[in-house]
Design an enzyme around this catalytic site. Structure first.
Site, short mmCIF file in Angstrom:
data_model
loop_
_atom_site.label_atom_id
_atom_site.label_comp_id
_atom_site.label_asym_id
_atom_site.label_seq_id
_atom_site.Cartn_x
_atom_site.Cartn_y
_atom_site.Cartn_z
N GLN A 1 -44.27 29.71 -4.38
CA GLN A 1 -45.24 28.98 -5.20
C GLN A 1 -44.82 27.52 -5.38
O GLN A 1 -45.66 26.62 -5.42
CB GLN A 1 -45.38 29.68 -6.56
CG GLN A 1 -46.53 29.08 -7.37
CD GLN A 1 -46.78 29.84 -8.65
OE1 GLN A 1 -46.69 31.06 -8.67
NE2 GLN A 1 -47.10 29.13 -9.71
N HIS B 1 -47.40 37.27 -8.89
CA HIS B 1 -46.75 37.68 -7.64
C HIS B 1 -46.62 39.20 -7.64
O HIS B 1 -45.95 39.75 -8.50
CB HIS B 1 -45.36 37.05 -7.54
CG HIS B 1 -45.39 35.56 -7.40
ND1 HIS B 1 -44.89 34.91 -6.31
CD2 HIS B 1 -45.89 34.61 -8.21
CE1 HIS B 1 -45.07 33.60 -6.46
NE2 HIS B 1 -45.68 33.40 -7.62
N CYS C 1 -44.96 41.03 -5.83
CA CYS C 1 -43.57 41.49 -5.65
C CYS C 1 -42.88 41.60 -7.00
O CYS C 1 -41.84 42.25 -7.13
CB CYS C 1 -42.81 40.57 -4.70
SG CYS C 1 -42.71 38.86 -5.24
N CYS D 1 -46.15 35.89 -0.53
CA CYS D 1 -44.80 35.37 -0.73
C CYS D 1 -43.97 35.58 0.53
O CYS D 1 -44.12 36.59 1.23
CB CYS D 1 -44.13 36.00 -1.95
SG CYS D 1 -43.38 37.60 -1.65
N GLU D 2 -43.12 34.62 0.81
CA GLU D 2 -42.35 34.70 2.05
C GLU D 2 -41.17 35.66 1.95
O GLU D 2 -40.57 35.98 2.96
CB GLU D 2 -41.87 33.30 2.46
CG GLU D 2 -40.85 32.68 1.54
CD GLU D 2 -40.43 31.29 2.02
OE1 GLU D 2 -41.20 30.68 2.79
OE2 GLU D 2 -39.34 30.85 1.64
N HIS D 3 -40.89 36.15 0.76
CA HIS D 3 -39.75 37.06 0.62
C HIS D 3 -40.14 38.53 0.81
O HIS D 3 -39.33 39.33 1.25
CB HIS D 3 -39.08 36.87 -0.74
CG HIS D 3 -38.61 35.47 -0.96
ND1 HIS D 3 -38.89 34.75 -2.11
CD2 HIS D 3 -37.91 34.63 -0.15
CE1 HIS D 3 -38.37 33.54 -1.99
NE2 HIS D 3 -37.79 33.44 -0.83
N HIS D 4 -41.36 38.89 0.44
CA HIS D 4 -41.79 40.28 0.53
C HIS D 4 -43.11 40.45 1.28
O HIS D 4 -43.59 41.57 1.42
CB HIS D 4 -41.95 40.87 -0.88
CG HIS D 4 -40.74 40.74 -1.74
ND1 HIS D 4 -40.52 39.66 -2.56
CD2 HIS D 4 -39.66 41.55 -1.89
CE1 HIS D 4 -39.37 39.81 -3.19
NE2 HIS D 4 -38.83 40.94 -2.79
#
Ligand SMILES: [Zn+2]
Length: 203
Positions: A134, A162, A164, A93-96
């Site tokens: 996603q 995910h 995260c 995931c691009e956030h975590h």
């Protein structure tokens, strides 16, 4: 219209940073969590992490369209849907930068040509090996197949966990996220969409 973003720019940026510099960044993080990067067990860790990252993110250096370039027209008139189920997905995931693991189902309705079955999985693989959401991953796979193969329709479903969400934050260990993206006949004709959904939900 260009449906898929160019990766050239990202490639260039990556190569401005040397492996040594990336390893240094990992050493900093090891120190920051309170560990000693000079400890024997951790000495080679930065190198290993950088090599692992090369694998996790190898999709930036690959063009998914290449995998769809070779098509077959000798299909003896086969024109019904082709569904590839349970393609395993390992993304981040691009956030975590936390792992996303799950499966993708990909279907298309051929117009006059088909691709080798492994090629659909290749497209999933290339986009998975990038930092993702996603939702975007689902759309990129569908749009690329539509763009290059120009079938009568494309359907993509991803069902993934995910880390995260399962290992941190709200800690919902059993939660998975399902995303769907339909193009062409799968979007406009509910009978195709329903048949597709029935097939992918069958064991
Ligand atoms: Zn995340």
């Amino acid at each position: 219209m260009k449906l898929v973003k160019d990766t050239d720019q990202l490639e260039k940026k990556k190569h401005e940073i040397s492996d040594e510099k990336a390893e240094e960044a990992i050493r900093t993080i090891i120190q920051w969590i309170g560990e000693d990067p000079k400890r024997e067990g951790l000495l080679s860790t930065p190198k290993r992490v950088v090599n692992a990252f090369k694998e996790y993110f190898k999709g930036y250096a690959q063009d998914p369209k290449e995998f769809l370039a070779k098509t077959f027209t000798e299909v003896e008139g086969y024109d019904d849907m082709v569904i590839e189920k349970n393609i395993s997905i390992q993304s981040h995931c691009e956030h975590h930068i936390a792992p996303i693991t799950g499966v993708a189902h990909v279907a298309y309705l051929p117009s006059d040509k088909v691709v080798g079955l492994s090629k659909l999985a290749r497209v999933v693989e290339v986009f998975s090996k990038r930092l993702q959401t996603q939702e975007r991953l689902t759309m990129q796979i569908a749009k690329t197949i539509m763009d290059v193969l120009q079938p009568r329709g494309v359907a993509v479903t991803i069902d993934a966990a995910h880390q995260c969400m399962t290992n941190r934050g709200v800690k919902k260990e059993t939660t998975t996220t399902v995303t769907n993206y339909f193009l062409g006949a799968f979007k406009n004709d509910l009978s195709f969409q329903n048949r597709y959904l029935r097939y992918i939900n069958k064991d």
